[in-house]
Design an enzyme around this catalytic site. Structure first.
Site, PDB file in Angstrom:
ATOM      1  CD  GLU A 100      -6.022   2.397  -1.294  1.00 38.13           C
ATOM      2  OE1 GLU A 100      -4.930   1.939  -0.893  1.00 38.13           O
ATOM      3  OE2 GLU A 100      -6.624   3.329  -0.720  1.00 38.13           O
ATOM      4  CG  ASP A 106      -1.979   1.031   1.236  1.00 36.46           C
ATOM      5  OD1 ASP A 106      -1.862   1.992   0.453  1.00 36.46           O
ATOM      6  OD2 ASP A 106      -2.931   0.904   2.036  1.00 36.46           O
ATOM      7  CG  HIS A 151      -9.864   6.955   2.250  1.00 35.90           C
ATOM      8  ND1 HIS A 151      -9.029   7.797   1.560  1.00 35.90           N
ATOM      9  CD2 HIS A 151      -9.221   5.765   2.305  1.00 35.90           C
ATOM     10  CE1 HIS A 151      -7.924   7.131   1.220  1.00 35.90           C
ATOM     11  NE2 HIS A 151      -8.019   5.893   1.660  1.00 35.90           N
TER      12      HIS A 151
HETATM   13 MG    MG Z   1      -3.920   2.821   0.805  1.00 39.00          MG
HETATM   14 MG    MG Z   2      -6.741   4.206   1.177  1.00 37.36          MG
END
Ligand code: MG
Ligand code: MG
Length: 447
Positions: free
Chosen positions: A408, A261, A355
């Site tokens: 993501e 990430d 988000h």
């Molecule tokens: Mg992330």
């Molecule tokens: Mg995120």
């Protein structure tokens, strides 16, 4: 000016739009102080996103924007004055002069005059929009300024000042990205995607998580990013079941998955990207089953993104697919609707799916209006990031234990649907496996 950031005209346009909302009111954003790293050494300074949004100013500064028609009305910046001795150590400062000349401030003062000038402005307005400071001491200073003015008001026949939280005012503006912001977010996304592709081509068993982190962070910085947009997560094997794992110390083993990430921040704007790839050349059977399920959930969730849909709808689409798959795979028992209803899927998927994304990785702006998840509008940017996290001690078939998967992407809401800003980073299992088998791309990492 911000490295690779918007032109001064863009900031002026934002201030003009905001000023229209400030009838007999002023907006005050206090200085964000530097943070100590160790003794007399500081962390690199990252300016307050609201100050940067409205001015492009990157040094410690307080910002005041007023619309009262009286003395010194307009855009005021409070900055560190030029100081030969400090500048010998830390480099040239814009100072008072450049704050006006380069950043377009109507009035500029040294930071130590902030309090007095704030009081003077407060005398002319009915509402103070205040972006609450990071510390109680800063809030105390502002309350003292308000108190000073309010003591004078009864004799002047005026009601006390109203204080409104500026977070809402600024959050609503920042939620609707302007064209120059979208352009910078595309660039951040593109640099980020390229870094992940290179990792897919070069990762080898025996490398350490911190080496993966170094490789990704290097790729962001060398392409013109200020650095990573947040602490890079490189989590191999069961470490990927820890949602915000940042230790990045373990050695990566053949047969494990690696969850990264990681994303760059370009011109003040963040990307936010996660991929989960095999450390070896391919996903094992159980890994593939979970991976394909997360990918299907993500694609179903992204498909819902359009004006009028909501973050809640995006989340529900992901949860429905995940629950269906978890029941099919035997990780959850019973009917899909019951498992959605009793939220037992939270054993494997505890976080939200989206988000807001922008200058801050978890960007400002309300998610709900009253008791409803707010309708998405063109110009909003959100992440879509479902995952499954099967802990090592989970009471499920052993072959699934110790597996963490998240996928993501960053999604822009357009007039008629959406655009995936991070689409240059492959996520289909076959595409990733093909990159893992690609030969001849030299790794920057030593093993
Ligand atoms: Mg992330
Ligand atoms: Mg995120």
């Amino acid at each position: 000016m911000t490295l690779n950031g918007p032109e001064p005209a863009a900031h002026a346009a934002r201030r003009a739009q905001l000023k229209e909302r400030l009838e007999r009111a002023l907006l005050f954003i206090p200085e964000l102080p530097q943070s100590v790293y160790s003794n007399d050494v500081h962390y690199p300074y990252r300016p307050d996103s609201n100050v940067r949004y409205l001015s492009g100013f990157e040094e410690p500064a307080a910002l005041l924007l007023s619309n009262h028609g009286k003395d010194e009305d307009g855009f005021t910046l409070f900055v560190q004055p030029r100081d030969e001795q400090s500048e010998t150590w830390t480099g040239k400062r814009p100072g008072i002069e450049d704050a006006a000349r380069v950043y377009g401030a109507d009035y500029t003062y040294p930071l130590d005059q902030t309090h007095d000038k704030l009081v003077a402005h407060l005398r002319h307005v009915e509402t103070l929009y205040y972006a609450y400071g990071q510390t109680a001491a800063v809030n105390q200073h502002v309350l003292e300024a308000v108190q000073t003015v309010n003591r004078e008001r009864p004799r002047a026949g005026r009601p006390p000042l109203a204080i409104a939280d500026a977070a809402h005012l600024l959050g609503e503006m920042r939620l609707r990205k302007r064209p120059e912001e979208i352009e910078l977010m595309r660039k951040a996304a593109s640099i980020t995607a390229a870094a992940h592709v290179r990792l897919m081509e070069t990762l080898a068993p025996g490398q350490f998580e911190y080496q993966v982190q170094a490789d990704l962070d290097h790729a962001f910085r060398i392409a013109g990013c200020a650095g990573p947009a947040y602490g890079t997560i490189a989590a191999g094997g069961a470490n990927a079941t820890v949602l915000h794992y940042t230790r990045n110390e373990a050695k990566l083993a053949e047969g494990d998955l690696l969850l990264t990430d990681a994303a760059g921040e370009y011109g003040g704007y963040c990307a936010d990207l996660t991929r989960t790839i095999p450390v070896g050349k391919s996903y094992s059977g159980p890994q593939a089953a979970l991976y394909d399920l997360v990918l299907e959930a993500q694609q179903a969730a992204i498909a819902t993104v359009r004006p009028g849909a909501s973050v809640e709808e995006v989340h529900k689409a992901a949860v429905a697919v995940l629950c269906g798959g978890l029941v099919d795979l035997g990780l959850l028992e019973g009917g899909v609707d019951e498992r959605i209803e009793d939220e037992s899927y939270k054993r494997f998927y505890v976080h939200n799916t989206s988000h807001w994304l922008g200058m801050d990785v978890h960007d400002s702006g309300a998610y709900r209006i009253g008791d409803k998840s707010r309708p998405l509008e063109p110009g909003f940017v959100l992440t879509v990031e479902p995952g499954l996290y099967v802990r090592e001690d989970a009471e499920v078939d052993e072959s699934y234990r110790g597996t963490g998967i998240r996928i993501e992407d960053d999604v822009l809401v357009t007039e008629d649907g959406h655009e995936v800003l991070t689409s240059e980073a492959p996520k289909a299992r076959a595409e990733i496996e093909a990159l893992r088998r690609k030969k001849g791309v030299k790794s920057r990492l030593s093993t």
